[in-house]
Write an enzyme that holds these catalytic residues in place. Sequence first.
Site, PDB file in Angstrom:
ATOM      1  N   LEU A 179       0.837  -1.206   0.000  1.00  0.00           N
ATOM      2  CA  LEU A 179       0.000   0.000   0.000  1.00  0.00           C
ATOM      3  C   LEU A 179       0.870   1.254   0.000  1.00  0.00           C
ATOM      4  O   LEU A 179       0.686   2.151  -0.814  1.00  0.00           O
ATOM      5  CB  LEU A 179      -0.932  -0.007   1.232  1.00  0.00           C
ATOM      6  CG  LEU A 179      -1.800   1.244   1.446  1.00  0.00           C
ATOM      7  CD1 LEU A 179      -2.836   1.391   0.329  1.00  0.00           C
ATOM      8  CD2 LEU A 179      -2.506   1.199   2.800  1.00  0.00           C
ATOM      9  N   GLU A 227       1.536   0.271  10.018  1.00  0.00           N
ATOM     10  CA  GLU A 227       0.089   0.047   9.905  1.00  0.00           C
ATOM     11  C   GLU A 227      -0.719   1.179  10.535  1.00  0.00           C
ATOM     12  O   GLU A 227      -1.724   0.957  11.216  1.00  0.00           O
ATOM     13  CB  GLU A 227      -0.306  -1.317  10.480  1.00  0.00           C
ATOM     14  CG  GLU A 227       0.184  -2.446   9.579  1.00  0.00           C
ATOM     15  CD  GLU A 227      -0.375  -3.806   9.924  1.00  0.00           C
ATOM     16  OE1 GLU A 227      -1.575  -3.907  10.194  1.00  0.00           O
ATOM     17  OE2 GLU A 227       0.417  -4.761   9.916  1.00  0.00           O
ATOM     18  N   GLU A 233      -0.501   8.922  15.459  1.00  0.00           N
ATOM     19  CA  GLU A 233      -1.300  10.110  15.109  1.00  0.00           C
ATOM     20  C   GLU A 233      -2.518   9.729  14.263  1.00  0.00           C
ATOM     21  O   GLU A 233      -3.608  10.267  14.449  1.00  0.00           O
ATOM     22  CB  GLU A 233      -0.425  11.123  14.362  1.00  0.00           C
ATOM     23  CG  GLU A 233       0.644  11.794  15.222  1.00  0.00           C
ATOM     24  CD  GLU A 233       1.790  10.864  15.644  1.00  0.00           C
ATOM     25  OE1 GLU A 233       2.401  11.116  16.700  1.00  0.00           O
ATOM     26  OE2 GLU A 233       2.064   9.877  14.919  1.00  0.00           O
TER      27      GLU A 233
END
Length: 381
Positions: free
Chosen positions: A126, A364, A368
Amino acid sequence: MIDFNITENQKMIADMVRDFADKNIRPKFMEWDETQHFPRELFRKMGELGLMGILVPQEYGGAGLSYTEYVTAIVEVAKVCGSVGLSMAAHNSLCTGHILQFGNEEQKQKYLPKLATGEWIGAWGLTEANTGSDAMRMKCVAHQDGDYWVINGTKNWITHGISGEVAVVLARTGELLDSHGITAFIVERGTPGFSGGKKENKLGMRCSETAELIFDNCRVHKSQILGNVGDGFVQAMKVLDGGRISIAALALGIAKGAYEAALKYSKEREQFGKPISQFQAIAFKLADMATEIEAASLLTYQAADLKNRGQKVTTQSAFAKYYASEVSVRTATEAIQIFGGYGYTKDFPVEKFYRDSKLCTIGEGTSEIQKLVIARNILKD
């Protein structure tokens, strides 16, 4: 509500994994860390025990267990070595988990038995160099060409980016910033135009391989799409909901490993004529560590329980991942303090727990981002 009794299954798995880690990981983990060696053979052995397909149903060659047992197994591995725990978590939750959750029957039959047994290692792509938290601005694109899609671009910070035999890759197939403009593809190693790139030289988690995925006019047949064209981003967010539970478990294991080492050392180390555990300054550190670990454990198992029952876990998995990862860093920091000068050396394991723990607050979804997820959901409610 959660049943707080440890099941027979959990106890059995904890004992089995503890025994496996003591024999197969503990003797080598520092050597692997120092040399950044990815112990590929170890994961085949873990596959034989069912640890590479914990959540995969038995008909696809997996162990067919629940998230509760999955968390238990990761914790036990991470108590010895966070790097091995990270690779196990990424393989199970991300690549294997994505195919399990969104693959069609043909895709599941083809890939899950190889992944669940550790014959194949999985990667999940990703993140890119310029799009970490901001995934919708990804530059890796796929264009349709007849029955094929042509992928171009790179992915960064990918666990098993070089060694993984198969990767689930998210590529943009629509407009920038369109949450329905991203598609998930299954890409096998050996596909022309697909290669592993630079391996990262990391602070911690050093025996878990992190590298680039490079796509140069990589042609992938439409049968390799997971779900429908444009479903990728929504799928990825659901995959991460479960993935965050595994990172919470990883953080919890590292914290427990650091705490147990510090507790043992504090009883053996003497200063001013008595064990340092008898000094309030040290005893209070241990009390804080134990309390925070207990709270992190409850949050993690609560998220796992909800996941088992098929309920929405977005907020709960963010709670668990955020809290457990921050606790992991605090616990490892205090463990070094309890060890004093020895804690700063590589002769004792706490410096490694310290280095490994930091990744849990980043991978992952950063702390924050977890706070953002939590804030959105509590304000929405």
